[in-house]
Design an enzyme around this catalytic site. Structure first.
Site, PDB file in Angstrom:
ATOM      1  N   TYR A  13     -80.727  99.249 -55.762  1.00 15.95           N
ATOM      2  CA  TYR A  13     -79.970  98.498 -56.773  1.00 15.95           C
ATOM      3  C   TYR A  13     -78.481  98.495 -56.428  1.00 15.95           C
ATOM      4  CZ  TYR A  13     -77.949  97.103 -61.233  1.00 15.95           C
ATOM      5  OH  TYR A  13     -77.222  96.451 -62.197  1.00 15.95           O
ATOM      6  N   GLY A  63     -79.429  89.961 -73.200  1.00 16.30           N
ATOM      7  CA  GLY A  63     -78.303  90.705 -72.672  1.00 16.30           C
ATOM      8  C   GLY A  63     -77.011  89.915 -72.582  1.00 16.30           C
ATOM      9  N   ILE A  64     -76.158  90.323 -71.615  1.00 17.58           N
ATOM     10  CA  ILE A  64     -74.849  89.691 -71.501  1.00 17.58           C
ATOM     11  C   ILE A  64     -74.961  88.248 -71.027  1.00 17.58           C
ATOM     12  CG2 ILE A  64     -73.659  91.878 -71.111  1.00 17.58           C
ATOM     13  CD1 ILE A  64     -73.532  91.213 -68.170  1.00 17.58           C
ATOM     14  N   GLY A  65     -76.042  87.905 -70.331  1.00 18.16           N
ATOM     15  CA  GLY A  65     -76.242  86.518 -69.920  1.00 18.16           C
ATOM     16  C   GLY A  65     -76.418  85.605 -71.118  1.00 18.16           C
ATOM     17  N   GLY A  89     -80.408  84.259 -65.836  1.00 22.99           N
ATOM     18  CA  GLY A  89     -80.733  85.445 -66.624  1.00 22.99           C
ATOM     19  C   GLY A  89     -80.149  85.426 -68.011  1.00 22.99           C
ATOM     20  N   ALA A  90     -80.263  84.294 -68.693  1.00 20.82           N
ATOM     21  CA  ALA A  90     -79.633  84.152 -70.008  1.00 20.82           C
ATOM     22  C   ALA A  90     -80.609  84.345 -71.165  1.00 20.82           C
ATOM     23  CB  ALA A  90     -78.972  82.778 -70.116  1.00 20.82           C
ATOM     24  N   SER A  93     -71.785  95.420 -60.277  1.00 18.14           N
ATOM     25  CA  SER A  93     -71.828  96.656 -61.061  1.00 18.14           C
ATOM     26  C   SER A  93     -70.965  97.703 -60.373  1.00 18.14           C
ATOM     27  CB  SER A  93     -73.266  97.172 -61.167  1.00 18.14           C
ATOM     28  OG  SER A  93     -73.289  98.511 -61.639  1.00 18.14           O
TER      29      SER A  93
END
Length: 345
Positions: A228, A85-87, A81-82, A204
């Protein structure tokens, strides 16, 4: 959703402190404007108060920072997931430390284009491979391209507002966030053991809302928020069980809450009203992407991070009571293996 979560543990989170500061200041501002200040001092006070508030509030919401001077020249890091976002930030920062970074992103063309962008941003070495964590065959094909890995960062995540199924017939949020990463980790375990590697699961704070009586095998109803949260609890339990099973073979597994980051790909499917509310709170309490990647980098690199533990704000944090329940962790592991056994034939 379990609302009886530990409030004390949430008070230590930067986003909670920032929100409390915002609410308190709002009350003070209203009182002063209505009962104390008079024109033209009202306008001057308003401008000064808001300016000071934003400076202090942004400092509160940013949380602790982590920087590493390690040279990762000989290490290979995988980040799922790069693409954003943070990825994406995580991949860039690791590439800056000379690691060879492999990013798993849906679509080979998109993966290669993103890798080129990240290589340019970091002046490093980033390689992109197609990886769809909602497709078990894609995960297997990705893993077969890997011959060495030192750090695996399970960062990718989805939050579906309506029930959807993966290609393999699994509920999409849980199937992607947990089962997909569980399968990827299983396939890469021999290489990770060989390198005494680290496994970092991006969870999370939402995992704290899950009922203590959760039975992953009997979850049938669908609610976007609940599902989630359950997938994020699974991320924590996965790290706990990884450490229990393979810690004596050199594996170090961590889970973490990145912080309050509202403007991510996870929010793209929200309702219009929720989108407006999240945009407002994004300005008030949200971390930047770089700040949100701090705890991921801390778990991936720091010698102070504790294997098997849940982290937040660049330190060990208190998870829900269920998160360290070894029986739940083992049951989830066995269920995950059973699901994979049924789906992979």
């Amino acid at each position: 959703i379990n609302m009886a979560f530990p409030f004390k543990s949430l008070l230590s989170e930067p986003e909670t402190q920032s929100l409390m500061f915002f609410l308190a200041n709002s009350l003070v501002l209203i009182y002063v404007l209505l009962f104390v200040a008079t024109w033209p001092y009202t306008l001057l006070y308003l401008v000064a108060h808001v300016a000071v508030f934003f400076v202090i509030n942004k400092r509160l919401s940013s949380g602790r920072l982590y920087t590493s001077k390690k040279n990762l020249n000989s290490q290979i890091v995988i980040v799922t997931g790069a693409a954003s976002g943070i990825g994406r930030v995580t991949a860039v920062e690791l590439a800056k430390l000379q690691a060879r970074v492999i990013v798993g992103i849906r679509g080979q063309t998109r993966a290669e284009r993103t890798a080129q962008e990240l290589s340019k941003e970091s002046d490093g070495n980033v390689i992109g491979y197609h990886l769809d964590l909602s497709d078990l065959s894609s995960i297997k094909a990705f893993a077969e391209k890997i011959d060495k890995v030192d750090i695996l960062i399970n960062n990718a995540g989805v939050s579906k507002q309506k029930k959807e199924l993966t290609k393999d017939g699994l509920e999409c949020t849980f199937g992607t966030n947990h089962i997909g990463h569980f399968y990827l980790t299983q396939l890469l375990l021999p290489l990770l053991i060989q390198s005494n590697g680290r496994i970092v699961n991006v969870s999370s704070v939402m995992h704290k809302f899950v009922s203590e009586n959760i039975d992953f095998a009997k979850v049938n109803s669908y609610n976007a928020l609940t599902t989630y949260a359950e997938s994020k609890l699974a991320n924590v339990l996965h790290a706990v069980e990884l450490q229990r099973r393979y810690g004596n073979q050199g594996i170090k597994a961590y889970s973490l809450h990145p912080g309050g980051i509202l403007s991510t790909e996870l929010t793209r499917e929200q309702t219009p009203i929720l989108t407006v509310l999240m945009a407002f709170f994004d300005v008030i309490i949200s971390k930047t992407m770089s700040q949100g990647a701090m705890t991921t980098l801390y778990c991936a690199l720091s010698d102070e991070a504790q294997p098997g533990k849940y982290h937040s704000n660049c330190r060990v944090a208190q998870p829900s009571l269920t998160a360290y329940n070894l029986r739940k962790a083992q049951e989830l592991w066995e269920l995950s293996e059973q699901i994979l056994k049924e789906k992979i034939k």
